[in-house]
Design a protein around this motif. Structure first.
Motif, PDB file in Angstrom:
ATOM      1  N   MET A   1      37.228 -85.065  34.979  1.00  0.00           N
ATOM      2  CA  MET A   1      36.817 -82.956  33.535  1.00  0.00           C
ATOM      3  C   MET A   1      35.259 -83.226  33.536  1.00  0.00           C
ATOM      4  SD  MET A   1      38.776 -82.053  31.362  1.00  0.00           S
ATOM      5  CE  MET A   1      39.389 -82.260  30.475  1.00  0.00           C
ATOM      6  N   VAL A   2      34.353 -84.024  33.908  1.00  0.00           N
ATOM      7  CA  VAL A   2      33.510 -83.361  33.919  1.00  0.00           C
ATOM      8  C   VAL A   2      32.530 -82.552  35.455  1.00  0.00           C
ATOM      9  CG1 VAL A   2      30.963 -83.977  34.560  1.00  0.00           C
ATOM     10  CG2 VAL A   2      32.298 -85.923  33.274  1.00  0.00           C
ATOM     11  N   VAL A   3      33.446 -82.548  35.897  1.00  0.00           N
ATOM     12  CA  VAL A   3      33.426 -81.724  37.461  1.00  0.00           C
ATOM     13  C   VAL A   3      34.221 -80.258  37.007  1.00  0.00           C
ATOM     14  CG1 VAL A   3      34.087 -81.087  39.816  1.00  0.00           C
ATOM     15  CG2 VAL A   3      33.631 -83.728  39.399  1.00  0.00           C
ATOM     16  N   LEU A   4      34.917 -80.216  36.394  1.00  0.00           N
ATOM     17  CA  LEU A   4      35.167 -78.958  35.628  1.00  0.00           C
ATOM     18  C   LEU A   4      34.498 -78.577  34.792  1.00  0.00           C
ATOM     19  CD1 LEU A   4      38.058 -76.850  35.982  1.00  0.00           C
ATOM     20  CD2 LEU A   4      38.931 -78.283  33.811  1.00  0.00           C
ATOM     21  N   ALA A   5      33.590 -79.244  34.165  1.00  0.00           N
ATOM     22  CA  ALA A   5      32.678 -78.314  33.029  1.00  0.00           C
ATOM     23  C   ALA A   5      31.203 -78.107  33.963  1.00  0.00           C
ATOM     24  CB  ALA A   5      32.598 -79.547  31.899  1.00  0.00           C
ATOM     25  N   VAL A   6      31.131 -78.794  34.571  1.00  0.00           N
ATOM     26  CA  VAL A   6      29.736 -78.492  35.539  1.00  0.00           C
ATOM     27  C   VAL A   6      30.668 -76.927  36.569  1.00  0.00           C
ATOM     28  CG1 VAL A   6      28.444 -79.023  37.085  1.00  0.00           C
ATOM     29  CG2 VAL A   6      29.209 -80.822  35.597  1.00  0.00           C
ATOM     30  N   LEU A   7      31.210 -77.285  36.610  1.00  0.00           N
ATOM     31  CA  LEU A   7      32.141 -75.708  37.431  1.00  0.00           C
ATOM     32  C   LEU A   7      31.927 -74.736  36.800  1.00  0.00           C
ATOM     33  CD1 LEU A   7      32.541 -74.982  40.347  1.00  0.00           C
ATOM     34  CD2 LEU A   7      34.955 -75.858  39.914  1.00  0.00           C
ATOM     35  N   SER A   8      32.513 -74.934  35.891  1.00  0.00           N
ATOM     36  CA  SER A   8      32.288 -73.646  34.568  1.00  0.00           C
ATOM     37  C   SER A   8      30.778 -73.667  34.186  1.00  0.00           C
ATOM     38  CB  SER A   8      33.463 -74.037  33.527  1.00  0.00           C
ATOM     39  OG  SER A   8      34.529 -74.413  33.860  1.00  0.00           O
ATOM     40  N   LEU A   9      30.133 -73.891  33.571  1.00  0.00           N
ATOM     41  CA  LEU A   9      29.200 -73.969  33.778  1.00  0.00           C
ATOM     42  C   LEU A   9      28.026 -72.989  34.740  1.00  0.00           C
ATOM     43  CD1 LEU A   9      26.795 -73.805  31.634  1.00  0.00           C
ATOM     44  CD2 LEU A   9      26.287 -76.492  32.610  1.00  0.00           C
ATOM     45  N   LEU A  10      28.390 -73.140  35.910  1.00  0.00           N
ATOM     46  CA  LEU A  10      27.850 -72.807  37.024  1.00  0.00           C
ATOM     47  C   LEU A  10      27.942 -71.341  37.273  1.00  0.00           C
ATOM     48  CD1 LEU A  10      26.389 -73.573  39.725  1.00  0.00           C
ATOM     49  CD2 LEU A  10      28.615 -74.452  40.807  1.00  0.00           C
ATOM     50  N   VAL A  11      29.864 -71.108  37.150  1.00  0.00           N
ATOM     51  CA  VAL A  11      30.388 -69.863  37.469  1.00  0.00           C
ATOM     52  C   VAL A  11      29.424 -69.100  36.084  1.00  0.00           C
ATOM     53  CG1 VAL A  11      32.711 -68.437  36.919  1.00  0.00           C
ATOM     54  CG2 VAL A  11      32.301 -70.424  38.314  1.00  0.00           C
ATOM     55  N   ALA A  12      29.729 -69.246  35.005  1.00  0.00           N
ATOM     56  CA  ALA A  12      29.652 -68.730  33.667  1.00  0.00           C
ATOM     57  C   ALA A  12      27.225 -68.558  33.695  1.00  0.00           C
ATOM     58  CB  ALA A  12      28.940 -69.379  32.197  1.00  0.00           C
ATOM     59  N   LEU A  13      26.559 -68.885  35.181  1.00  0.00           N
ATOM     60  CA  LEU A  13      25.538 -69.139  35.136  1.00  0.00           C
ATOM     61  C   LEU A  13      25.035 -67.991  36.628  1.00  0.00           C
ATOM     62  CD1 LEU A  13      22.153 -70.035  34.515  1.00  0.00           C
ATOM     63  CD2 LEU A  13      22.448 -71.321  36.644  1.00  0.00           C
ATOM     64  N   VAL A  14      25.988 -67.617  37.557  1.00  0.00           N
ATOM     65  CA  VAL A  14      26.004 -67.009  38.472  1.00  0.00           C
ATOM     66  C   VAL A  14      26.641 -65.344  37.377  1.00  0.00           C
ATOM     67  CG1 VAL A  14      27.130 -65.759  40.409  1.00  0.00           C
ATOM     68  CG2 VAL A  14      26.578 -68.398  40.379  1.00  0.00           C
ATOM     69  N   ALA A  15      27.244 -65.672  36.499  1.00  0.00           N
ATOM     70  CA  ALA A  15      27.440 -64.460  35.737  1.00  0.00           C
ATOM     71  C   ALA A  15      26.537 -63.474  35.601  1.00  0.00           C
ATOM     72  CB  ALA A  15      29.532 -64.151  34.537  1.00  0.00           C
ATOM     73  N   VAL A  16      26.005 -64.858  34.367  1.00  0.00           N
ATOM     74  CA  VAL A  16      25.058 -64.159  33.745  1.00  0.00           C
ATOM     75  C   VAL A  16      23.031 -63.355  34.660  1.00  0.00           C
ATOM     76  CG1 VAL A  16      22.391 -65.067  32.194  1.00  0.00           C
ATOM     77  CG2 VAL A  16      25.211 -65.593  31.407  1.00  0.00           C
ATOM     78  N   VAL A  17      23.947 -63.836  36.504  1.00  0.00           N
ATOM     79  CA  VAL A  17      22.595 -63.212  37.113  1.00  0.00           C
ATOM     80  C   VAL A  17      22.647 -62.551  37.690  1.00  0.00           C
ATOM     81  CG1 VAL A  17      21.721 -63.578  39.099  1.00  0.00           C
ATOM     82  CG2 VAL A  17      22.098 -66.053  37.781  1.00  0.00           C
ATOM     83  N   PHE A  18      24.180 -62.576  37.144  1.00  0.00           N
ATOM     84  CA  PHE A  18      24.814 -60.903  37.816  1.00  0.00           C
ATOM     85  C   PHE A  18      24.629 -59.818  36.715  1.00  0.00           C
ATOM     86  CE2 PHE A  18      27.166 -62.633  41.176  1.00  0.00           C
ATOM     87  CZ  PHE A  18      26.825 -62.164  42.929  1.00  0.00           C
ATOM     88  N   ALA A  19      24.587 -59.729  35.732  1.00  0.00           N
ATOM     89  CA  ALA A  19      24.604 -59.263  34.309  1.00  0.00           C
ATOM     90  C   ALA A  19      22.533 -58.565  34.210  1.00  0.00           C
ATOM     91  CB  ALA A  19      25.138 -59.822  33.276  1.00  0.00           C
ATOM     92  N   VAL A  20      22.223 -59.809  34.642  1.00  0.00           N
ATOM     93  CA  VAL A  20      21.247 -59.758  34.670  1.00  0.00           C
ATOM     94  C   VAL A  20      20.663 -58.193  35.470  1.00  0.00           C
ATOM     95  CG1 VAL A  20      18.722 -60.531  34.977  1.00  0.00           C
ATOM     96  CG2 VAL A  20      20.434 -61.214  32.853  1.00  0.00           C
ATOM     97  N   VAL A  21      20.549 -58.585  36.868  1.00  0.00           N
ATOM     98  CA  VAL A  21      21.038 -57.557  37.494  1.00  0.00           C
ATOM     99  C   VAL A  21      20.929 -56.196  37.779  1.00  0.00           C
ATOM    100  CG1 VAL A  21      21.141 -57.272  40.093  1.00  0.00           C
ATOM    101  CG2 VAL A  21      20.412 -59.590  39.289  1.00  0.00           C
ATOM    102  N   ALA A  22      22.111 -56.339  37.144  1.00  0.00           N
ATOM    103  CA  ALA A  22      23.182 -54.646  36.836  1.00  0.00           C
ATOM    104  C   ALA A  22      22.325 -54.498  35.538  1.00  0.00           C
ATOM    105  CB  ALA A  22      24.447 -54.884  36.655  1.00  0.00           C
TER     106      ALA A  22
END
Length: 135
Positions: free
Chosen positions: A1-22
């Motif tokens: 369960m913890v792995v899934l939460a960390v993975l979701s947090l990582l995907v959200a962080l990548v999405a925020v980085v892409f949004a800032v670049v755009a």
């Protein structure tokens, strides 16, 4: 369960980085000044609108109907005059006179908001009502 939460947090962080670049790319894009030339597609659209206006000027789009009693002993406003005119005041006035035993219909050509034949007061009213007001 913890792995899934960390993975979701990582995907959200990548999405925020892409949004800032755009967002930075769109902010850095050159903006056109109000005095700059219009794009070519706007010029084409203006030409199309001008062509449609020229074409529509010959359309019978100014009309008015005047209903009245042609004879004093008749009621119901069954007689009428209809003006159908284009932008230049060219067209026709149609009149139907309703009597007790019959009806008669007349057509008179109109050119430049006037008629060679004498118009009745109701026909003149219909032509005047069909004429667009300035403004």
């Amino acid at each position: 369960m913890v792995v899934l939460a960390v993975l979701s947090l990582l995907v959200a962080l990548v999405a925020v980085v892409f949004a800032v670049v755009a967002l930075r790319r769109t902010a850095a894009a050159p903006r056109s000044a109000p005095g700059d030339a219009l794009p070519e597609d706007v010029h084409g659209l203006r030409q199309e609108v001008a062509a449609l206006r020229a074409e529509a000027s010959d359309a019978l789009r100014h009309l008015a109907v005047v209903r009245y009693d042609a004879f004093g002993d008749m009621g119901g406003h069954l007689s009428w005059s209809l003006a159908l005119l284009d932008d230049g005041g060219n067209g026709v006035v149609l009149t139907s006179i309703h009597g007790r035993s019959d009806s008669r219909t007349y057509a008179k050509n109109v050119a430049g908001w006037t008629c060679e034949q004498q118009l009745s007061p109701e026909e003149e009213e219909a032509v005047s009502a069909a004429r667009p007001t300035a403004g």
